[in-house]
Design an enzyme around this catalytic site. Structure first.
Site, PDB file in Angstrom:
ATOM      1  N   LYS A  39      33.446  51.547  23.259  1.00  0.00           N
ATOM      2  CA  LYS A  39      32.222  50.685  23.657  1.00  0.00           C
ATOM      3  C   LYS A  39      31.914  50.897  24.957  1.00  0.00           C
ATOM      4  O   LYS A  39      32.571  50.034  25.966  1.00  0.00           O
ATOM      5  CB  LYS A  39      32.360  49.361  23.148  1.00  0.00           C
ATOM      6  CG  LYS A  39      30.926  48.777  23.179  1.00  0.00           C
ATOM      7  CD  LYS A  39      30.791  47.129  23.350  1.00  0.00           C
ATOM      8  CE  LYS A  39      31.050  46.819  24.798  1.00  0.00           C
ATOM      9  NZ  LYS A  39      29.836  47.401  25.682  1.00  0.00           N
ATOM     10  N   GLY A  80      37.212  45.135  32.577  1.00  0.00           N
ATOM     11  CA  GLY A  80      36.170  44.311  32.943  1.00  0.00           C
ATOM     12  C   GLY A  80      36.514  42.948  33.642  1.00  0.00           C
ATOM     13  O   GLY A  80      37.539  43.060  34.242  1.00  0.00           O
ATOM     14  N   SER A  81      35.497  42.102  33.570  1.00  0.00           N
ATOM     15  CA  SER A  81      35.537  40.955  34.437  1.00  0.00           C
ATOM     16  C   SER A  81      36.581  39.990  33.861  1.00  0.00           C
ATOM     17  O   SER A  81      37.072  39.992  32.676  1.00  0.00           O
ATOM     18  CB  SER A  81      34.202  40.220  34.511  1.00  0.00           C
ATOM     19  OG  SER A  81      33.943  39.827  33.009  1.00  0.00           O
ATOM     20  N   THR A  82      37.308  39.085  34.550  1.00  0.00           N
ATOM     21  CA  THR A  82      38.164  38.155  34.244  1.00  0.00           C
ATOM     22  C   THR A  82      37.589  37.240  33.340  1.00  0.00           C
ATOM     23  O   THR A  82      38.249  36.787  32.312  1.00  0.00           O
ATOM     24  CB  THR A  82      38.751  37.465  35.530  1.00  0.00           C
ATOM     25  OG1 THR A  82      39.362  38.233  36.136  1.00  0.00           O
ATOM     26  CG2 THR A  82      39.820  36.401  35.096  1.00  0.00           C
ATOM     27  N   ALA A 117      35.061  37.697  30.736  1.00  0.00           N
ATOM     28  CA  ALA A 117      35.271  38.581  29.488  1.00  0.00           C
ATOM     29  C   ALA A 117      36.491  38.612  28.982  1.00  0.00           C
ATOM     30  O   ALA A 117      37.080  38.665  27.864  1.00  0.00           O
ATOM     31  CB  ALA A 117      34.446  39.798  29.674  1.00  0.00           C
ATOM     32  N   GLY A 118      37.594  38.940  29.999  1.00  0.00           N
ATOM     33  CA  GLY A 118      38.948  39.103  29.596  1.00  0.00           C
ATOM     34  C   GLY A 118      39.740  37.921  28.938  1.00  0.00           C
ATOM     35  O   GLY A 118      40.491  37.964  28.036  1.00  0.00           O
ATOM     36  N   GLU A 149      42.377  44.513  32.060  1.00  0.00           N
ATOM     37  CA  GLU A 149      42.412  45.099  33.478  1.00  0.00           C
ATOM     38  C   GLU A 149      41.043  44.451  33.972  1.00  0.00           C
ATOM     39  O   GLU A 149      40.115  44.575  33.451  1.00  0.00           O
ATOM     40  CB  GLU A 149      42.483  46.628  33.316  1.00  0.00           C
ATOM     41  CG  GLU A 149      43.710  47.456  32.847  1.00  0.00           C
ATOM     42  CD  GLU A 149      44.458  47.320  33.663  1.00  0.00           C
ATOM     43  OE1 GLU A 149      44.618  46.807  34.655  1.00  0.00           O
ATOM     44  OE2 GLU A 149      45.632  48.124  33.370  1.00  0.00           O
ATOM     45  N   CYS A 171      37.734  47.559  41.346  1.00  0.00           N
ATOM     46  CA  CYS A 171      38.321  46.391  40.943  1.00  0.00           C
ATOM     47  C   CYS A 171      39.528  45.971  42.239  1.00  0.00           C
ATOM     48  O   CYS A 171      39.764  44.793  42.341  1.00  0.00           O
ATOM     49  CB  CYS A 171      38.874  46.382  39.848  1.00  0.00           C
ATOM     50  SG  CYS A 171      39.933  47.849  39.344  1.00  0.00           S
ATOM     51  N   GLU A 199      35.566  37.218  43.263  1.00  0.00           N
ATOM     52  CA  GLU A 199      35.352  38.655  43.331  1.00  0.00           C
ATOM     53  C   GLU A 199      33.750  38.877  43.582  1.00  0.00           C
ATOM     54  O   GLU A 199      32.975  38.303  42.851  1.00  0.00           O
ATOM     55  CB  GLU A 199      35.861  39.292  42.223  1.00  0.00           C
ATOM     56  CG  GLU A 199      35.506  40.970  42.006  1.00  0.00           C
ATOM     57  CD  GLU A 199      36.049  41.336  40.835  1.00  0.00           C
ATOM     58  OE1 GLU A 199      35.469  40.961  39.754  1.00  0.00           O
ATOM     59  OE2 GLU A 199      36.733  42.560  40.932  1.00  0.00           O
TER      60      GLU A 199
HETATM   61  P1  NAD Z   1      32.134  42.697  32.102  1.00  0.00           P
HETATM   62  O1  NAD Z   1      33.324  41.851  31.794  1.00  0.00           O
HETATM   63  O2  NAD Z   1      30.711  41.996  32.067  1.00  0.00           O
HETATM   64  O3  NAD Z   1      32.054  43.916  31.031  1.00  0.00           O
HETATM   65  C1  NAD Z   1      32.748  44.860  30.752  1.00  0.00           C
HETATM   66  C2  NAD Z   1      32.677  45.280  29.385  1.00  0.00           C
HETATM   67  O4  NAD Z   1      32.854  44.227  28.465  1.00  0.00           O
HETATM   68  C3  NAD Z   1      31.154  45.817  29.077  1.00  0.00           C
HETATM   69  O5  NAD Z   1      31.457  47.061  28.162  1.00  0.00           O
HETATM   70  C4  NAD Z   1      30.709  44.721  28.253  1.00  0.00           C
HETATM   71  O6  NAD Z   1      29.481  44.988  27.424  1.00  0.00           O
HETATM   72  C5  NAD Z   1      31.639  44.019  27.759  1.00  0.00           C
HETATM   73  N1  NAD Z   1      31.984  42.857  27.338  1.00  0.00           N
HETATM   74  C6  NAD Z   1      31.643  41.615  28.245  1.00  0.00           C
HETATM   75  N2  NAD Z   1      31.782  40.609  27.604  1.00  0.00           N
HETATM   76  C7  NAD Z   1      32.491  40.890  26.288  1.00  0.00           C
HETATM   77  C8  NAD Z   1      33.210  39.749  25.507  1.00  0.00           C
HETATM   78  N3  NAD Z   1      33.060  38.793  25.566  1.00  0.00           N
HETATM   79  N4  NAD Z   1      34.020  40.581  24.330  1.00  0.00           N
HETATM   80  C9  NAD Z   1      33.768  41.763  24.323  1.00  0.00           C
HETATM   81  N5  NAD Z   1      33.012  42.721  25.135  1.00  0.00           N
HETATM   82  C10 NAD Z   1      32.656  42.052  26.312  1.00  0.00           C
HETATM   83  O7  NAD Z   1      32.423  43.452  33.352  1.00  0.00           O
HETATM   84  P2  NAD Z   1      31.512  44.324  34.256  1.00  0.00           P
HETATM   85  O8  NAD Z   1      30.328  43.728  35.003  1.00  0.00           O
HETATM   86  O9  NAD Z   1      30.873  45.489  33.407  1.00  0.00           O
HETATM   87  O10 NAD Z   1      32.384  45.074  35.443  1.00  0.00           O
HETATM   88  C11 NAD Z   1      32.845  44.616  36.475  1.00  0.00           C
HETATM   89  C12 NAD Z   1      34.135  43.938  36.383  1.00  0.00           C
HETATM   90  O11 NAD Z   1      35.368  44.684  35.875  1.00  0.00           O
HETATM   91  C13 NAD Z   1      34.515  43.478  37.595  1.00  0.00           C
HETATM   92  O12 NAD Z   1      35.311  42.253  37.497  1.00  0.00           O
HETATM   93  C14 NAD Z   1      35.931  44.369  38.093  1.00  0.00           C
HETATM   94  O13 NAD Z   1      36.755  43.704  38.916  1.00  0.00           O
HETATM   95  C15 NAD Z   1      36.313  44.764  36.683  1.00  0.00           C
HETATM   96  N6  NAD Z   1      37.119  45.780  36.705  1.00  0.00           N
HETATM   97  C16 NAD Z   1      38.601  45.871  36.473  1.00  0.00           C
HETATM   98  C17 NAD Z   1      39.059  47.029  36.473  1.00  0.00           C
HETATM   99  C18 NAD Z   1      40.923  46.819  36.448  1.00  0.00           C
HETATM  100  O14 NAD Z   1      41.237  48.000  36.158  1.00  0.00           O
HETATM  101  N7  NAD Z   1      41.507  45.899  36.841  1.00  0.00           N
HETATM  102  C19 NAD Z   1      38.768  48.192  36.811  1.00  0.00           C
HETATM  103  C20 NAD Z   1      37.203  48.030  37.100  1.00  0.00           C
HETATM  104  C21 NAD Z   1      36.515  47.056  36.939  1.00  0.00           C
END
Ligand code: NAD
Length: 491
Positions: free
Chosen positions: A183, A235-237, A239-240, A257, A291, A390
């Site tokens: 996705k 993605g973000s903490t 959402a994680g 991650e 990140c 962040e």
């Molecule tokens: P985000 O968490 O908003 O979205 C990431 C992805 O997850 C998108 O595809 C989004 O549609 C999906 N998503 C969001 N909420 C979800 C949920 N509840 N369930 C399932 N899917 C969901 O993050 P972003 O704004 O797209 O990316 C930036 C963030 O990603 C920053 O916090 C950055 O630090 C982090 N990041 C981490 C790493 C790492 O390897 N640790 C690498 C790159 C980015």
């Protein structure tokens, strides 16, 4: 595909080896981050599309020979995908830079080539790894320990390095024999169309890779789908946490991650002026939208003013402009929302008592697009919001410290633990400090993301590791088959 002209129609979703028509009418609008202009509208996946994608991945895993044919046999198909991707590397770099503002020089060095590099690395690694090993069992007999693919993976990726981060997952999971539903983030869909074209041209069997671009709701639905065996998320903490909770309830393996707020520790013997190019990579790369960047710069009290002045002059001299210009070092942020978010953080930094020494606003002459000038703060305390949260933009907070123990304490006083760096004239001294920092990875006088070594976070930066052999193990189940010492005669 061109990304300079509006695309109003597209082919739907890559599911089960073909372009499947979207189930609904929702669309995603994609903009050029450097100009704000609309570039394309593409269909957004809805629940029935996710159902179809998971069903295809399930069939490919359960019914085709993909999982059972052995790593060496899979390697040929995987390397054919690498070749097809490299044939599109320039288009991929341009698509990513257009959508998320990544300077084209960075996109060409990462997004354009990293997917193929990772595919070739993992295809070889898996082919060299024995599928089974025999161990002497405790108390007699033998146990056969087998590595088996974990199954259908849901891979959810962000927009900042959309292709590279997709392949942190795709390369090892394909090598392990898994199948996947990817996705992509709605901000960066166009590069995933190029990926689908490459898959179509490769020998990867139908259903092994399926792609359903969409937003959070579709992501959350995919995470909990009963046909999914493992979730791999970047993605973000925030959402994680939600994904980790769902996977905990389902007892579903998950790799997370997440975000970071890493420290760049400048020791008192550092020759920073001679390391500015490495320092840029470790602290500001991709407009601060990476990140692991060390966005808290810890400087010794005795050299604090000198460090602030050096970084201020450096940030001022950076070439800020259109992401597609090869001379650009800092491009725009990915979206208008992201630009607002970064500007809000800058305002909070000032409200907390920090001082902007350069930047802080939209750069002069760049009136369209989502630009924020590279920004340096001094007078920052580690308790300030801009030192704790962040920002994900080109903003560095310079924080003074007393002695090395104090620097390590400040570095570790964070909810996050993802990257970091130590700057010094003495590599052994840097290594000794790096050992004390609570983080998943850290560099001395540079930060290189080593594809052969595990990458991931501690604390709120995540769970599990990607890259290196550890990244392959994340997609394998181990099964133990006990064989007694002597065969028991049938009664
Ligand atoms: P985000 O968490 O908003 O979205 C990431 C992805 O997850 C998108 O595809 C989004 O549609 C999906 N998503 C969001 N909420 C979800 C949920 N509840 N369930 C399932 N899917 C969901 O993050 P972003 O704004 O797209 O990316 C930036 C963030 O990603 C920053 O916090 C950055 O630090 C982090 N990041 C981490 C790493 C790492 O390897 N640790 C690498 C790159 C980015």
């Amino acid at each position: 595909m061109t990304v300079t002209e509006p695309i109003t129609e597209s082919r739907g979703f890559w599911i089960d080896g073909t372009w499947a028509a979207p189930s609904g009418a929702q669309r995603i609008e994609i903009n050029n981050a450097s100009t704000g202009a609309a570039v394309a509208t593409v269909p957004a996946a809805e629940r029935p599309d996710v159902d179809a994608a998971v069903a295809a991945a399930r069939r490919a895993f359960d019914e085709s020979d993909w999982a059972t044919r052995g790593a060496a046999a899979r390697a040929a198909a995987i390397t054919s995908l690498a070749t097809a991707l490299l044939a599109r590397s320039n288009e991929t770099a341009a698509a990513v830079s257009t959508q998320n503002g990544m300077p084209i020089s960075i996109a060409s060095a990462t997004e354009a080539v990293m997917p193929a590099t990772l595919l070739n690395y993992y295809a070889n690694l898996a082919a060299e790894q024995p599928a089974e090993e025999r161990r002497s069992a405790f108390g007699g007999g033998t146990t056969v320990v087998r590595r088996e693919p974990i199954g259908v993976v849901a891979a959810i990726v962000p927009w900042n390095f959309p292709q590279t981060l997709t392949f942190f997952k795709l390369a090892p999971l394909l090598a392990a024999g898994c199948t996947v539903v990817v996705k992509p983030s709605p901000e960066t869909v166009l590069d995933s169309y190029l990926l689908a074209e490459a898959i179509a041209e490769s020998d990867i069997p139908a259903g092994v890779i399926n792609i359903v671009p969409g937003g959070r709701e579709v992501g959350a639905y995919l995470v909990e789908h009963p046909g999914v065996d493992k979730v791999a998320f970047t993605g973000s903490t925030a959402a994680g946490r939600a994904i980790g909770e769902a996977c905990g309830r389902l007892i579903r393996p998950v790799t997370l991650e997440l975000g970071g707020k890493s420290a760049a520790i400048v020791l008192d013997d550092a020759d920073l002026p001679s390391l500015l190019s490495q320092f840029f990579t470790a602290t500001l790369m991709n407009n601060g939208q990476t990140c692991y960047l060390g966005t808290r710069v810890l400087a010794p009290q005795a050299r604090y003013r000198e460090t602030v002045d050096l970084l201020t002059d450096f940030a001022r001299a950076l070439n800020v402009g259109d992401a597609l210009d090869p001379a650009t070092q800092i491009g725009p942020l990915a979206t208008a929302n992201q630009q607002r978010r970064v500007q809000d953080y800058i305002a909070k930094g000032v409200a907390d008592g920090g001082r902007v020494t350069t930047g802080g606003d939209r750069p002069d002459g760049l009136d369209a697009g989502w630009f924020v000038a590279p920004t340096i703060f001094d007078n920052v305390d580690n308790s300030h919001t801009i030192a704790r949260e962040e920002i994900f933009g080109p903003v560095l907070a310079v924080i003074p410290y007393g002695d090395v123990d104090d620097a390590v304490a400040i570095a570790n006083d964070s909810d996050f633990g993802l990257g970091g760096s130590v700057w010094t004239g003495d590599q052994d001294r840097g290594l000794a400090v790096a050992r004390r920092v609570q983080t998943g990875s850290i560099g001395v006088n540079d930060y290189a993301l080593d594809l052969h070594a595990p990458f991931g976070g501690v604390k709120a930066s995540g769970l599990g590791r990607e890259l290196g052999p550890e990244g392959l193990a994340a997609y394998q189940q181990v099964k133990s088959i006990f064989l007694p010492a002597k065969e028991v005669a049938p009664q």
